[in-house]
Motif scaffolding. Structure first.
Motif, mmCIF file in Angstrom:
data_model
loop_
_atom_site.group_PDB
_atom_site.id
_atom_site.type_symbol
_atom_site.label_atom_id
_atom_site.label_comp_id
_atom_site.label_asym_id
_atom_site.label_seq_id
_atom_site.Cartn_x
_atom_site.Cartn_y
_atom_site.Cartn_z
ATOM 1 N N LEU A 87 0.835 -1.202 0.000
ATOM 2 C CA LEU A 87 0.000 0.000 0.000
ATOM 3 C C LEU A 87 0.870 1.252 0.000
ATOM 4 N N ASP A 88 1.924 1.235 0.772
ATOM 5 C CA ASP A 88 2.851 2.363 0.837
ATOM 6 C C ASP A 88 3.495 2.617 -0.524
ATOM 7 N N GLN A 89 3.924 1.565 -1.190
ATOM 8 C CA GLN A 89 4.566 1.714 -2.493
ATOM 9 C C GLN A 89 3.589 2.238 -3.537
ATOM 10 N N ALA A 90 2.339 1.837 -3.441
ATOM 11 C CA ALA A 90 1.328 2.318 -4.392
ATOM 12 C C ALA A 90 1.132 3.820 -4.273
ATOM 13 N N TRP A 91 1.130 4.332 -3.049
ATOM 14 C CA TRP A 91 0.977 5.778 -2.848
ATOM 15 C C TRP A 91 2.263 6.525 -3.222
ATOM 16 N N ARG A 92 3.403 5.929 -2.952
ATOM 17 C CA ARG A 92 4.663 6.575 -3.315
ATOM 18 C C ARG A 92 4.800 6.722 -4.827
ATOM 19 N N ALA A 93 4.219 5.786 -5.554
ATOM 20 C CA ALA A 93 4.305 5.834 -7.015
ATOM 21 C C ALA A 93 3.592 7.048 -7.605
ATOM 22 N N LEU A 94 2.708 7.686 -6.828
ATOM 23 C CA LEU A 94 1.983 8.867 -7.307
ATOM 24 C C LEU A 94 2.834 10.129 -7.219
#
Length: 414
Positions: A87-94
């Motif tokens: 979940l953290d990586q998904a938000w960081r990708a933004l």
């Protein structure tokens, strides 16, 4: 495997095993005593009501054991299974700012956890509560409540998360003192606003208009020296057949609330006795003492979090390889209950002690007999088991077991 990882897994498994064992004890004990009403209630609670309460208790305990297993799996998937890291990586990708990224991770994690729990909430409401004759919630009301709760979480949660993360990132080593101050003010503000702003979003509150009961309540409040913003009746029957009464708010914004289902069941002198019990909590400053304890615990918790944030093993031991303030906060909220579960009996004991004190105050104000009659009716109508397992009760119950409580009130001799 990291030592902290092993310790965490052991804490989760120990907590799960203890929960399952206590649940099994409760089920076996209640079923064993299903066919005989305890002597203290044999004249007032019929056998079929006692058996209904036993079946309701067993049904909920069985479902609770299933929930415990699922919750343990979710905790492990979120942490060691890489759920939070993904979940953290998904938000960081933004490629958003750290504040927005952290807020997004926090709120989406809470939303996902709410969705995971939703099937269990639906089953409790529309299967268990319906099966035992308590549910009055329609699918429309359930959906509307869920939507309101989600919107409230977003409206309140977004600015609070932004502020907390900003303090954690920008206030140096003593950020936890600033966050503690903000959290304390927020908690007090929420308690003050709840009766006027939040509660009316979900229920209708009408001023108490019963002449005899209102006069009784007014005289009792005068004797107790209690001032409130009013006495209200809540439409609890719109969602459930359970009856209750409570105080809400603090300072000059205190309110007394009776469920309409309670007023349908109890006589005026019995309602007065129930209110006297609640006033006993006020007289002994139980709410204030509870707020002081929670404020102190939150300060200690934030100080512990401030230290853990600096330890690389705290993140890696829980399945997260990229440290951040928001991941530290999430991991702490998930991991801490696993390690503090064994403190549950201490808080339960404290609560039961306060219930005895409130009962004694009610006995002084209205006599023991009206409260005994009121509690007996509430046990019967709410299908509260009269024969809980002693170990399960000592571990979990915030109120004394029914037989012990009635015995205590009878011994007061008023």
């Amino acid at each position: 495997m990291h030592a902290f990882t092993i310790l965490f897994i052991l804490a989760v498994l120990l907590g799960l095993g203890l929960r399952l064992w206590l649940g099994a004890r409760q089920i076996d004990h209640v079923r064993t005593h299903r066919d005989a009403v305890p002597p203290a209630f044999v004249d007032n609670i019929p056998l079929d009501s006692h058996q209904r309460a036993a079946d309701y208790t067993v049904d909920r305990a069985r479902f609770g054991r299933l929930e415990y297993v699922f919750e343990a799996i979710v905790v492990l998937v979120w942490t060691l299974g890489g759920g939070l890291a993904a979940l953290d990586q998904a938000w960081r990708a933004l490629s958003l700012s750290p504040l927005l990224t952290g807020t997004g991770v926090l709120l989406s994690a809470f939303l996902i956890m709410g969705l995971i729990d939703l099937p269990f909430s639906v089953w409790r409401t529309f299967v268990i509560e319906t099966r035992h004759g308590f549910n009055r919630t329609t699918p429309g009301v359930f959906a509307a409540d869920l939507l309101k709760q989600t919107l409230l979480m977003l409206v309140i949660g977004i600015p609070l998360a932004l502020l907390v993360l900003w303090l954690m990132q920008g206030m140096g080593e003593l950020w936890w003192l600033w966050v503690w101050a903000v959290w304390t003010v927020f908690s007090l503000g929420l308690a003050w606003a709840y009766p006027r702003i939040i509660a009316p979003l979900f229920n209708k509150f009408s001023p108490l208009d019963d002449g005899e009961l209102r006069e009784r309540v007014a005289r009792l409040l005068d004797r107790a020296g209690f001032r409130s913003r009013g006495i209200f009746v809540m439409d609890g029957s719109r969602r459930s057949g359970h009856g209750n009464a409570y105080f809400t708010g603090f300072g000059r914004n205190k309110r007394i609330v009776f469920f309409d289902t309670l007023l349908e069941t109890l006589a005026p002198e019995e309602v007065e006795a129930v209110l006297a019990h609640e006033l006993g909590h006020f007289r002994h400053r139980h709410v204030l003492k509870g707020m002081v304890v929670m404020t102190a615990l939150s300060l200690a918790g934030l100080a512990l979090l401030a230290w853990l944030m600096q330890q690389s093993w705290f993140y890696s031991g829980l399945g997260v390889q990229q440290p951040s303030t928001w991941m530290a906060l999430l991991l702490f909220m998930i991991a801490l209950p696993q390690f503090t579960y064994l403190l549950t009996p201490l808080f339960s004991w404290r609560s039961r002690r306060q219930e005895f004190q409130a009962d004694a105050y009610a006995s002084e104000q209205t006599g023991s007999t009206p409260l005994i009659h009121a509690l007996t009716k509430l046990y019967r109508d709410n299908a509260s088991t009269l024969t809980p397992d002693p170990v399960h009760s000592a571990f979990y119950d915030s109120h004394p077991p029914a037989s012990i409580r009635i015995q205590h009130l009878s011994a007061l001799g008023r």
